[in-house]
Enzyme design. Structure first.
Site, mmCIF file in Angstrom:
data_model
loop_
_atom_site.group_PDB
_atom_site.id
_atom_site.type_symbol
_atom_site.label_atom_id
_atom_site.label_comp_id
_atom_site.label_asym_id
_atom_site.label_seq_id
_atom_site.Cartn_x
_atom_site.Cartn_y
_atom_site.Cartn_z
ATOM 1 N N GLY A 151 0.823 -1.204 0.000
ATOM 2 C CA GLY A 151 0.000 0.000 0.000
ATOM 3 C C GLY A 151 0.856 1.253 0.000
ATOM 4 O O GLY A 151 1.934 1.313 -0.607
ATOM 5 N N SER A 152 0.401 2.266 0.703
ATOM 6 C CA SER A 152 1.065 3.572 0.650
ATOM 7 C C SER A 152 2.413 3.614 1.363
ATOM 8 O O SER A 152 3.122 4.624 1.255
ATOM 9 C CB SER A 152 0.131 4.647 1.226
ATOM 10 O OG SER A 152 -0.993 4.814 0.396
ATOM 11 N N THR A 153 2.780 2.566 2.103
ATOM 12 C CA THR A 153 4.133 2.538 2.667
ATOM 13 C C THR A 153 5.175 2.428 1.553
ATOM 14 O O THR A 153 6.373 2.604 1.800
ATOM 15 C CB THR A 153 4.302 1.361 3.651
ATOM 16 O OG1 THR A 153 4.058 0.131 2.962
ATOM 17 C CG2 THR A 153 3.349 1.485 4.819
ATOM 18 N N PHE A 154 4.733 2.155 0.335
ATOM 19 C CA PHE A 154 5.600 2.069 -0.840
ATOM 20 C C PHE A 154 5.979 3.460 -1.355
ATOM 21 O O PHE A 154 6.962 3.628 -2.074
ATOM 22 C CB PHE A 154 4.824 1.311 -1.921
ATOM 23 C CG PHE A 154 5.654 0.703 -3.027
ATOM 24 C CD1 PHE A 154 6.624 -0.254 -2.761
ATOM 25 C CD2 PHE A 154 5.431 1.059 -4.345
ATOM 26 C CE1 PHE A 154 7.360 -0.826 -3.781
ATOM 27 C CE2 PHE A 154 6.157 0.495 -5.382
ATOM 28 C CZ PHE A 154 7.131 -0.458 -5.095
#
Length: 620
Positions: free
Chosen positions: A323-326
């Site tokens: 998810g947005s941790t990427f």
């Protein structure tokens, strides 16, 4: 009676006597012949066999199992040790009436019923007079009962041994692993093992088997006809296994597992400057003491049939869309490629039309015009859609892989590599071309992208330490049973990304705003006295389902992520937290867990500094 009559009567009597003597002589002769034949058979025909049996009945060679090495945490606390145990051993050759012996034993020991019913495993290659384990770790009452009825149990003995004891219970169970009885394939691989021996099955118990195992010894003993030991004639001492000193901090591990609570997921805590694994928690978990000797069938069935998969090491083997941790890693790639600057602004109106469909932002009304720092702090999807369009899938893949994502970390423990897709991968996997619309999903950590919590922790530590990718490790030292150091292990650098510090600083500032900014999505990780940098993430399991979250089946609900490091200016630890099927965003569910982990870490460090500075610090 006249003389003639008396003469004939005496003759008849004499003849009868001779006849009796002859019969008796024949009987005696037959008996002697039979005895002679039997002696000839025993001494000549079967002499070698009975001589061998006689010697084996009198002198035996018994194996003495080695003492398995300990596992100690970084402060010296015992994580895994050994406890005294008493085992019931049966030598079938010493039990002349085996069924009677087993029936008698079964009245004291329920495990003997399996041998009576033929359910116990058999080893056709078992050497004669080698004992078979009937039951391990019997109670004191059972021990007293068997010992007091020893004369009724020929071939049965009780032997003292050491039982593996997991002192920490279910803390770090997936990391330390467990032992079990060796199977046929393992005996083929490890020639010195025999049926009944215990071997590491998973985790550190398996990975460090050769170090922990030690070497068996043996005794030459004299026994009586029932197999009872009379005296020891000779002995070869066992060589105990070596101890291993873990990077794990048991006190911190306990706090991490408490923070995770009953949620299904994983938390990994790394030392930023070394790659040492300070804590690794999985939920749900299990008690490895169940496996210490032999797990009961119903206990095993309960574990393997549990739909929540308590035996799965989610931290190392669970693969999830990040998810947005990427996004921080995509921001670095875009800065390096010159596609954006820190001041570059994109307008988010809640979605980006592309290819006949709209790629939505998590915030449907949109974020308005945002720069890079704001896009990270507020986790704006549209900003990164536009970044992805400019980067392209090949540069996205290159940027992610240099942080260890989609890569084998080269661990002794079994760990999943994750997945970073590119054009070639899709052609190999699906025999299909890459579509630009797929890039928009990949750049925000969705679609085919998969990562483990450990990989995300490693990548996060690299953001904090200047772009150095350390191979995570779990053991710092091997020592002998006397405490003498045999081998030490130092941090290992896998690669250096060589990203300019200027760009790393920009991304760190954006991650700081995630926690400390007014509109940051990770404010629930806020600590009053320590600056925290983080990033929230929500990864879809299926396409977005419209409706109330509580009505969505659990296995279709979103996963929640949060990655963080602290303190921002002088980072000590990096944390990755994944909550499975949370149904809410990482800021709501995972960030509070990380806050508790960070609080516990800094509290423990300060407490140890006050108590005694000589204890090795958690920060490594």
């Amino acid at each position: 009676m006249d003389e003639q009559s008396e003469f004939f009567a005496s003759q008849e009597t004499l003849t009868a006597c001779y006849r009796r003597i002859g019969v008796i002589s024949l009987i005696i002769l037959f008996v002697f012949c039979a005895l002679g034949f039997r002696l000839w058979q025993l001494q000549i025909v079967e002499g070698d066999r009975f001589r061998t049996l006689s010697e084996k009945n009198r002198i035996r060679l018994n194996r003495l199992p080695s003492i398995r090495g300990l596992m100690l945490d970084r402060t010296g606390r015992v994580v895994v040790g050994n406890h005294p145990s008493f085992d019931v051993i049966l030598v079938p050759e010493d039990a002349q009436d085996r069924l009677t012996t087993l029936h008698t034993l079964a009245s004291y020991l329920p495990e003997a019923v399996d041998f009576l019913e033929g359910k116990a495993p058999r080893n056709p290659l078992r050497p004669a007079y080698e004992g078979i384990s009937v039951a391990r770790d019997i109670s004191w009452d059972t021990l007293a009962m068997i010992e007091s009825h020893q004369l009724d149990l020929p071939g049965v003995s009780v032997e003292a041994s050491l039982k593996r004891f997991y002192a920490a219970g279910n803390l770090a169970a997936h990391l330390v692993g467990y032992i079990g009885e060796v199977n046929q394939s393992e005996m083929a691989e490890y020639k010195r093992y025999r049926q009944g021996d215990l071997i590491g099955k998973v985790g550190l118990e398996k990975a460090w088997e050769e170090i922990l195992r030690g070497y068996n010894g043996g005794q030459q003993v004299e026994v009586d006809a029932t197999g009872r030991k009379l005296r020891v004639l000779d002995e070869v001492k066992t060589q105990p296994g070596h101890n291993i000193h873990l990077t794990l901090d048991l006190e911190l591990q306990e706090q991490v597992e408490q923070a995770l609570g009953e949620a299904e997921g994983a938390v990994v805590v790394l030392a930023v400057e070394t790659g040492e694994v300070l804590a690794l928690a999985n939920r749900p978990t299990f008690d490895p003491n169940l496996f210490a000797l032999s797990i009961k069938p119903n206990e095993w069935r309960t574990l393997v049939e549990d739909p929540l998969r308590p035996l799965t090491n989610r931290a190392l083997r669970g693969q999830y869309p990040p998810g947005s941790t990427f996004k921080p890693f995509m921001a670095l790639a875009a800065l390096e490629e010159g596609i954006i600057t820190p001041e570059t602004r994109f307008n988010c109106q809640g979605g980006l039309p592309f290819g006949g469909r709209t790629f939505h932002c998590w915030k449907r009304p949109g974020h308005g015009r945002v720069d890079l720092k704001q896009a990270l702090a507020q986790s704006c999807d549209v900003y990164f859609y536009k970044v992805g369009q400019r980067l392209g899938i090949q540069k996205i893949a290159q940027a992610a892989r240099r942080f260890g994502l989609g890569q084998d970390l080269g661990l002794a423990l079994a760990a999943s590599p994750g997945l970073i897709p590119d054009v070639e991968w899709k052609r190999r996997r699906f025999d299909a071309p890459w579509y630009e619309g797929e890039t928009l999903s990949v750049v925000i950590g969705q679609s085919y992208v998969l990562a483990t919590p450990l990989q995300m922790a490693v990548a996060t530590a690299a953001l904090a330490n200047g772009g150095v990718i350390h191979r995570p490790f779990f053991v710092t030292q091997v020592s002998s049973v006397d405490g003498e150091s045999i081998q030490t292990y130092s941090p290992e650098i896998m690669t250096q990304t060589k990203i300019p510090e200027e760009y790393l600083g920009i991304v760190r500032d954006g991650m700081r705003e995630v926690v400390h900014g007014e509109r940051g999505t990770g404010k629930k990780a806020f600590l009053p006295d320590i600056e925290v940098a983080g990033k929230t993430g929500t990864s879809q399991v299926v396409s977005r389902i419209i409706g109330k979250e509580e009505k969505v089946p659990r296995h279709h609900r979103d996963h929640a992520w949060f990655i963080a490091f602290a303190p921002v200016q002088t980072p000590k630890i990096a944390v990755a937290c994944l909550i499975e099927h949370a149904g809410k965003g990482g800021g709501a569910v995972a960030a509070p867990v990380v806050r508790q982990v960070l609080e516990a870490y800094f509290r423990i460090v300060e407490q140890r500094k006050r108590e005694n500075g000589g204890i090795r610090q958690t920060s490594g």
